[in-house]
Design an enzyme around this catalytic site. Structure first.
Site, PDB file in Angstrom:
ATOM      1  N   CYS A  48       0.853  -1.187   0.000  1.00 38.16           N
ATOM      2  CA  CYS A  48       0.000   0.000   0.000  1.00 38.16           C
ATOM      3  C   CYS A  48       0.889   1.237   0.000  1.00 38.16           C
ATOM      4  O   CYS A  48       1.763   1.384   0.851  1.00 38.16           O
ATOM      5  CB  CYS A  48      -0.902  -0.014   1.233  1.00 38.16           C
ATOM      6  SG  CYS A  48      -1.921   1.471   1.406  1.00 38.16           S
ATOM      7  N   CYS A  51       0.355   3.199   3.517  1.00 39.05           N
ATOM      8  CA  CYS A  51       0.807   2.712   4.834  1.00 39.05           C
ATOM      9  C   CYS A  51       1.886   1.651   4.777  1.00 39.05           C
ATOM     10  O   CYS A  51       2.434   1.279   5.809  1.00 39.05           O
ATOM     11  CB  CYS A  51      -0.383   2.195   5.636  1.00 39.05           C
ATOM     12  SG  CYS A  51      -1.024   0.592   5.084  1.00 39.05           S
ATOM     13  N   CYS A  94      -7.334  -1.189   1.449  1.00 43.60           N
ATOM     14  CA  CYS A  94      -6.278  -1.712   2.315  1.00 43.60           C
ATOM     15  C   CYS A  94      -6.897  -1.971   3.682  1.00 43.60           C
ATOM     16  O   CYS A  94      -7.531  -1.082   4.263  1.00 43.60           O
ATOM     17  CB  CYS A  94      -5.143  -0.701   2.420  1.00 43.60           C
ATOM     18  SG  CYS A  94      -3.876  -1.162   3.627  1.00 43.60           S
ATOM     19  N   CYS A  97      -5.173   0.517   6.541  1.00 44.93           N
ATOM     20  CA  CYS A  97      -5.407   1.968   6.641  1.00 44.93           C
ATOM     21  C   CYS A  97      -6.694   2.431   5.969  1.00 44.93           C
ATOM     22  O   CYS A  97      -7.059   3.591   6.068  1.00 44.93           O
ATOM     23  CB  CYS A  97      -4.218   2.743   6.087  1.00 44.93           C
ATOM     24  SG  CYS A  97      -4.025   2.662   4.286  1.00 44.93           S
ATOM     25  N   CYS A 119      -8.704  -5.372  -9.682  1.00 43.92           N
ATOM     26  CA  CYS A 119      -8.278  -4.326 -10.604  1.00 43.92           C
ATOM     27  C   CYS A 119      -7.808  -3.150  -9.741  1.00 43.92           C
ATOM     28  O   CYS A 119      -8.619  -2.458  -9.134  1.00 43.92           O
ATOM     29  CB  CYS A 119      -9.464  -3.951 -11.486  1.00 43.92           C
ATOM     30  SG  CYS A 119      -9.070  -2.780 -12.773  1.00 43.92           S
TER      31      CYS A 119
END
Length: 133
Positions: A48, A51, A94, A97, A119
């Site tokens: 991510c 984070c 995510c 976060c 996607c």
């Protein structure tokens, strides 16, 4: 929803570029075929961008010709959360976060182990090259 990493809007704006903020925190998609990782074949782990949580690996990445990086499964099922909101397709975030990653499509007939296509926006990811374990 409460996440392990909680930051104010001002903190996210200070840490992310305007375009990253628009995608990750504003749930917008980058234009098709413009992302850094759309055609990347490099081995590694995709984390991510907001984070640093490990989300996907190059082992699950496949060429779906959709204009965005596509994965048939996350690195760990707990690393992402899938939410159904007002959009026609489930939203992928995510799990650490809450940042927007992209959308999930199922049953499209891809020859992958799950017949799922996560996607994902390149702007939501950062590739950590190397072993994808």
């Amino acid at each position: 929803m409460a996440y392990e990493i909680e930051k104010s809007d001002a903190e996210w704006r200070a840490e992310l570029s305007p375009e990253e903020y628009r995608v990750l925190r504003g749930a917008a998609d980058e234009a098709a075929f413009t992302g850094t990782y759309t055609d990347t074949k490099e081995k590694g782990v995709y984390s991510c961008r907001a984070c640093g949580a490990d989300l996907f690996t190059s082992e699950e990445k496949f060429d779906s010709r959709c204009g965005w990086p596509a994965f048939y499964d996350p690195k760990d099922l707990e690393s992402v959360e899938v939410q159904q909101d007002a959009s026609p397709y489930p939203v992928v975030r995510c799990a650490r976060c809450g940042s927007y990653l992209g959308e999930l499509f199922e049953g499209e007939g891809f020859a992958t182990p799950t017949d799922k296509r996560y996607c994902i926006n390149s702007l939501s990811l950062r590739l950590k090259p190397g072993n994808s374990d």
